[in-house]
Design a protein around this motif. Sequence first.
Motif, short mmCIF file in Angstrom:
data_model
loop_
_atom_site.label_atom_id
_atom_site.label_comp_id
_atom_site.label_asym_id
_atom_site.label_seq_id
_atom_site.Cartn_x
_atom_site.Cartn_y
_atom_site.Cartn_z
N VAL A 49 -9.75 -0.97 -1.43
CA VAL A 49 -8.97 -2.18 -1.17
C VAL A 49 -8.48 -2.16 0.27
O VAL A 49 -8.51 -3.18 0.96
CB VAL A 49 -7.80 -2.33 -2.17
CG1 VAL A 49 -6.93 -3.54 -1.82
CG2 VAL A 49 -8.32 -2.45 -3.60
N ASP B 292 -6.39 2.99 -6.21
CA ASP B 292 -7.42 2.89 -5.18
C ASP B 292 -7.58 4.22 -4.44
O ASP B 292 -7.33 4.31 -3.23
CB ASP B 292 -7.02 1.76 -4.21
CG ASP B 292 -8.10 1.43 -3.20
OD1 ASP B 292 -9.30 1.56 -3.52
OD2 ASP B 292 -7.74 1.02 -2.07
N SER C 61 0.10 -1.89 -10.23
CA SER C 61 -0.53 -1.30 -9.05
C SER C 61 -2.00 -1.07 -9.34
O SER C 61 -2.37 -0.69 -10.45
CB SER C 61 0.10 0.06 -8.70
OG SER C 61 1.32 -0.08 -8.03
N ILE D 59 -0.76 -1.14 -4.25
CA ILE D 59 -2.10 -0.60 -4.10
C ILE D 59 -1.91 0.88 -3.80
O ILE D 59 -1.50 1.26 -2.70
CB ILE D 59 -2.92 -1.32 -3.03
CG1 ILE D 59 -3.14 -2.77 -3.47
CG2 ILE D 59 -4.27 -0.65 -2.84
CD1 ILE D 59 -2.77 -3.77 -2.49
N PHE E 69 0.87 -1.17 0.00
CA PHE E 69 0.00 0.00 0.00
C PHE E 69 0.91 1.23 0.00
O PHE E 69 1.71 1.39 0.91
CB PHE E 69 -0.91 -0.01 1.23
CG PHE E 69 -1.91 -1.14 1.21
CD1 PHE E 69 -3.21 -0.92 0.79
CD2 PHE E 69 -1.54 -2.43 1.59
CE1 PHE E 69 -4.13 -1.96 0.76
CE2 PHE E 69 -2.45 -3.47 1.56
CZ PHE E 69 -3.75 -3.24 1.15
#
Length: 189
Positions: free
Chosen positions: A140, A135, A132, A109, A77
């Motif tokens: 997510v 988001d 990637s 992400i 992330f």
Amino acid sequence: MVALLAAALVSGCSTGADQVDVNNGGEFRFVEATPSGEVIPPVERAAAPEFSGTLLGGGGESFSSVELVGDVAVLNFWGSWCPPCRVETPEFQEVYADVRVEGVQFLGINVKETSEQFAVAFVDRFGIEFPSVYDPRGEVALAFRDYPATAIPSTIVLDRQGRVAAVYTGAVSEENLRAVLDRVLAEEV
């Protein structure tokens, strides 16, 4: 637990009040982050939640977490606005280049970008080859509500069965990531 959460906020670029309400009317629950180089024992692992999204810069191409099943996966992330991500992401690219032929997938992400252009520029600048999911609303991250995916950067390593094998808040060093992947790859299927 409070110290862990405080450490996560100090070591990463945590989410703020201006970002998506990941609580969605509820409360985030966190599992303890895995110590450096450590892996959750297989009998204690929980299945990762299923998720899907649109790939960053992919012209609307979609991605589903079922594409990860059967491989070890590294979910990271990140955000272009996050200083630790600028150090960590190029190191992840180096590891990815070495292990992708061994059955390891990487998936970024990208969260809380004000524009997809910033994220694409970040990927281009650092020569990132792994995909990637874009988001911006944190959907997510919401799927991973039981893990500390709201501290940015956060990294979750999944085993071949799609179970959570390691959870990290804050930047993960290249050496630590390699050690964890070596341990998970060595597990019998």
